[in-house]
Structures are given as C-alpha cells and as structure tokens.
Design a protein around this motif. Structure first.
Motif, short mmCIF file in Angstrom:
data_model
loop_
_atom_site.label_atom_id
_atom_site.label_comp_id
_atom_site.label_asym_id
_atom_site.label_seq_id
_atom_site.Cartn_x
_atom_site.Cartn_y
_atom_site.Cartn_z
N UNK A 16 0.95 -1.33 -0.12
CA UNK A 16 -0.06 0.28 -0.06
C UNK A 16 0.65 1.25 0.09
N UNK A 17 0.92 2.01 -1.06
CA UNK A 17 1.73 3.25 -1.18
C UNK A 17 1.43 4.21 0.23
N UNK A 18 2.38 4.77 0.83
CA UNK A 18 2.35 5.72 1.90
C UNK A 18 3.61 6.25 1.99
N UNK A 19 3.65 7.60 1.17
CA UNK A 19 4.82 8.26 1.06
C UNK A 19 5.01 8.92 2.20
N UNK A 20 4.08 9.46 2.93
CA UNK A 20 4.44 10.09 4.26
C UNK A 20 5.02 9.25 5.23
N UNK A 21 5.14 7.90 4.82
CA UNK A 21 5.91 7.13 5.90
C UNK A 21 7.52 7.14 6.08
N UNK A 22 7.80 7.89 5.00
CA UNK A 22 9.47 8.20 4.59
C UNK A 22 9.76 9.09 5.81
N UNK A 23 8.90 10.11 6.38
CA UNK A 23 9.48 10.84 7.36
C UNK A 23 9.83 10.14 8.71
#
Length: 209
Positions: free
Chosen positions: A177-184
């Motif tokens: 599931x894409x979660x770009x905000x998880x890279x923070x």
C-alpha cells in the motif's frame, strides 16, 4: 465474506535518546504524537487496540489513559522493538482469541491516517495475503498487517529486529500500500523542526491560508 478481526499494536516504548525528550509527547496539530496515533487507530477498522509503553511510561501514560484502548508496559523495552511486539501480541490475544491478523504501527509516523489503516485491513480482506505492508522511500515497512499464521514468527523475533525482518523474509507474498508520508523519520530535534515546517506547508496548501 466476513470482515476480518484485526487488532492493532502501537509501539511507543522507545527512549528517544537522540531526541533528548520523549518523542511520544512531541506535538502535532495540537496533540501529542501518541495521542494523535491512538485517535486515528480508534477511528479505524482495527479493534482491539494495544499501546505498548516502556521508557518514561509514567510520564506518557496520561496522554492516552482515558481512551478506549489497552495500555501495556514492556519492562524489557531496552531490548528493542521485538520485545514490544511480543508484549503487544500477548495483550491482544488475551483481549480477543479470535483475531485474524494484527496490524503494527509506530507512534512517530504522524502522517498515518485512519484511511491508510482501513486500506490495509480491506486489502487483507480482499487478497488474504499474509502481509500487507506500507511502501515508502523504496522500501516496505509499517504500518503493516500480519496474518495470524505469522504470530509465531513475530513472537520469536530476536532482540533488535523489528517487523521489517519478517516483511523482508516473505517479500514475494507481501501486498503493498503506497504511503509516501511514511518516509518521514523523526529522531532528532532537527528532524522535528523540518517535519513541523513540512506539516505547516501541507496544512497551508490544504486550507489555502
């Protein structure tokens, strides 16, 4: 098809040594990271919800003590994330023996949302893959869901290993599931400053302020 019963563990036991202050209590949108994550979990399809505390537990507990969640303390928190995962699974299993799966989240991923958690649960319901993981920064991680068949593996993780080890081991079977905000990644005061600037920017673009 019946909706799966998915419990959720929020890992919040770390000592935040590089931050110099408990990360769990840093503020985002007027609430602490932990409170924010707990409220998002409560609004999702996941139930029951367990918060695992460790370092600074007495200081942190009041943040979530009146919410409809179970708080457990991990006396071995210093051994690393694996011990907190074990404590969380045991607590969830005591609350509900008929869990189909468990989701694992961290308290320091402030861009997590109820929608993301629901997407993860719904993907599991549709695909029945053993792992549903978030995808960010070219890797797979948490929030992630693990089917009951993987509970023994989660329980036997070695000291510093986190759930990522199991995701990696079973990577061909993982649904993403894409979660770009998880890279923070918020580990130091500088990270937190940069995150606050980013959060303000994103709020302004949403509200047009």
């Amino acid at each position: 098809m019946n909706a799966p019963v998915v419990g959720l563990i929020i890992l919040a036991a770390g000592a935040s040594t590089r931050m110099g202050t408990p990360k769990q209590l840093l503020l985002y949108q007027g609430r602490s990271f932990l409170r924010h994550t707990a409220e998002i979990a409560i609004a999702s399809l996941c139930q029951p919800i367990v918060v695992v505390l460790g370092a600074n537990a007495e200081q942190i507990k009041p943040e979530v003590s009146e919410l409809p969640i179970q708080i457990v303390e991990n006396p071995q928190w210093a051994e690393g994330m694996s011990s907190s995962i074990r404590v969380g699974i045991e607590a969830l299993d005591n609350l509900n023996q008929s869990l189909d799966a468990v989701a694992i989240a961290l308290c320091d991923q402030p861009f997590i949302s109820s929608q993301l958690l629901n997407q993860i649960v719904e993907a599991y319901q549709v695909t029945r893959r053993p792992i549903i993981a978030s995808e960010y920064a070219g890797s797979l991680g948490v929030p992630a869901l693990f089917s009951r068949a993987l509970f023994p593996e989660l329980m036997s993780l070695k000291t510093t290993e986190g759930a990522k080890q199991i995701i990696k081991k079973h990577s061909p079977e993982v649904f993403r599931i894409p979660f770009p905000g998880g890279a923070i990644d918020i580990d130091t005061p500088k990270d937190y400053q940069e995150f606050q600037a980013l959060a303000d920017e994103s709020l302004q673009s949403r509200t047009g302020i």
